[in-house]
Design an enzyme around this catalytic site. Sequence first.
Site, PDB file in Angstrom:
ATOM      1  N   LYS A  93       0.844  -1.198   0.000  1.00  0.00           N
ATOM      2  CA  LYS A  93       0.000   0.000   0.000  1.00  0.00           C
ATOM      3  C   LYS A  93       0.872   1.238   0.000  1.00  0.00           C
ATOM      4  O   LYS A  93       1.978   1.240   0.552  1.00  0.00           O
ATOM      5  CB  LYS A  93      -0.865   0.028   1.271  1.00  0.00           C
ATOM      6  CG  LYS A  93      -1.873  -1.076   1.359  1.00  0.00           C
ATOM      7  CD  LYS A  93      -3.037  -0.876   0.435  1.00  0.00           C
ATOM      8  CE  LYS A  93      -3.947   0.241   0.915  1.00  0.00           C
ATOM      9  NZ  LYS A  93      -5.115   0.404   0.049  1.00  0.00           N
ATOM     10  N   HIS A 111      13.702  -3.040  -2.118  1.00  0.00           N
ATOM     11  CA  HIS A 111      13.218  -3.227  -3.489  1.00  0.00           C
ATOM     12  C   HIS A 111      14.047  -4.344  -4.135  1.00  0.00           C
ATOM     13  O   HIS A 111      15.271  -4.355  -4.003  1.00  0.00           O
ATOM     14  CB  HIS A 111      13.374  -1.911  -4.267  1.00  0.00           C
ATOM     15  CG  HIS A 111      12.837  -1.993  -5.655  1.00  0.00           C
ATOM     16  ND1 HIS A 111      11.491  -1.880  -5.936  1.00  0.00           N
ATOM     17  CD2 HIS A 111      13.460  -2.208  -6.846  1.00  0.00           C
ATOM     18  CE1 HIS A 111      11.308  -2.008  -7.244  1.00  0.00           C
ATOM     19  NE2 HIS A 111      12.478  -2.207  -7.815  1.00  0.00           N
ATOM     20  N   ASP A 152       9.852   4.422  -5.229  1.00  0.00           N
ATOM     21  CA  ASP A 152      11.232   3.946  -5.407  1.00  0.00           C
ATOM     22  C   ASP A 152      12.211   5.074  -5.700  1.00  0.00           C
ATOM     23  O   ASP A 152      13.200   4.883  -6.414  1.00  0.00           O
ATOM     24  CB  ASP A 152      11.301   2.905  -6.551  1.00  0.00           C
ATOM     25  CG  ASP A 152      10.424   1.705  -6.277  1.00  0.00           C
ATOM     26  OD1 ASP A 152      10.243   1.347  -5.103  1.00  0.00           O
ATOM     27  OD2 ASP A 152       9.909   1.126  -7.250  1.00  0.00           O
ATOM     28  N   GLU A 181      18.184 -10.235  -0.030  1.00  0.00           N
ATOM     29  CA  GLU A 181      17.361  -9.281   0.751  1.00  0.00           C
ATOM     30  C   GLU A 181      17.436  -9.627   2.236  1.00  0.00           C
ATOM     31  O   GLU A 181      17.514  -8.741   3.089  1.00  0.00           O
ATOM     32  CB  GLU A 181      15.894  -9.330   0.306  1.00  0.00           C
ATOM     33  CG  GLU A 181      15.634  -8.697  -1.041  1.00  0.00           C
ATOM     34  CD  GLU A 181      14.161  -8.713  -1.403  1.00  0.00           C
ATOM     35  OE1 GLU A 181      13.317  -8.469  -0.537  1.00  0.00           O
ATOM     36  OE2 GLU A 181      13.847  -8.985  -2.587  1.00  0.00           O
TER      37      GLU A 181
HETATM   38  C1  GRF Z   1      10.434  -8.629  -1.492  1.00  0.00           C
HETATM   39  O1  GRF Z   1      10.911  -9.109  -2.699  1.00  0.00           O
HETATM   40  C2  GRF Z   1      10.676  -7.143  -1.399  1.00  0.00           C
HETATM   41  O2  GRF Z   1      11.793  -6.721  -2.118  1.00  0.00           O
HETATM   42  C3  GRF Z   1       9.446  -6.552  -1.987  1.00  0.00           C
HETATM   43  O3  GRF Z   1       8.410  -7.430  -1.616  1.00  0.00           O
HETATM   44  C4  GRF Z   1       8.924  -8.725  -1.363  1.00  0.00           C
HETATM   45  C5  GRF Z   1       8.467  -9.085   0.012  1.00  0.00           C
HETATM   46  O4  GRF Z   1       8.716 -10.380   0.368  1.00  0.00           O
HETATM   47  N1  GRF Z   1       9.285  -5.180  -1.580  1.00  0.00           N
HETATM   48  P1  GRF Z   1       8.403 -10.868   1.843  1.00  0.00           P
HETATM   49  O5  GRF Z   1       6.933 -10.590   2.155  1.00  0.00           O
HETATM   50  O6  GRF Z   1       9.318 -10.136   2.780  1.00  0.00           O
HETATM   51  O7  GRF Z   1       8.674 -12.340   1.809  1.00  0.00           O
END
Ligand code: GRF
Length: 201
Positions: A93, A111, A152, A181
Amino acid sequence: MNKLRLAVFSSHSGSNFQSIIDAIKEGQLFAEIVCLITNNSDAYCIERAKQNNIPYYHISNKTHPDPILYEKAILDVLNINSTDLIILAGYMKIIPSSIIRAYKNRILNIHPALLPKFGGKGMYGMNVHQAVIKSGEKVSGATVHLVDEIYDNGRVLNQMQVEVSSSDNAETLAQKVLDVEHKLYPLTIQQIIEGKIQLDN
Ligand code: GRF
């Protein structure tokens, strides 16, 4: 030293939320997650909050159809929990401007690409990885950035790269990026705590 107080926002699985929980438990991140805010009452991130005794709040335009009351509900939760940093982790959101103003330079997002490439409206989820594969890029990765009122667009704080191999498709690339990530987000928050990354430049 007081622990940095994090409010995590998530809409679905919350695997990044989990990586932050784990980093705190393992002593790699000197912070406390004070709450989870989700717009999706069916999201698995709620299970993760329950399993870890983290207070969670379902706030959406269904629970709060009036936009003013919706914003106020989020701000109240942030204030009640004395939030230092807002951590957007797969939150689907738009963050209302009033919250962006109230928490200027205190809202982070992750991201799944190397911004400024493959960002902006429509660039989320698999769309990002499909675009990377289609473009023939040899490298992708993840970006943690500050959040402002444009998608972004906020200042990049940290990035981690992955190689895109000729055998990759959007699904395999998504998994590779998600793996980095999970390292990048806790690391970046800890680097902020240690003053290695400044938020107010
Ligand atoms: C991730 O790929 C993040 O980069 C993007 O949404 C995804 C979220 O994954 N913003 P999760 O819900 O943390 O598994």
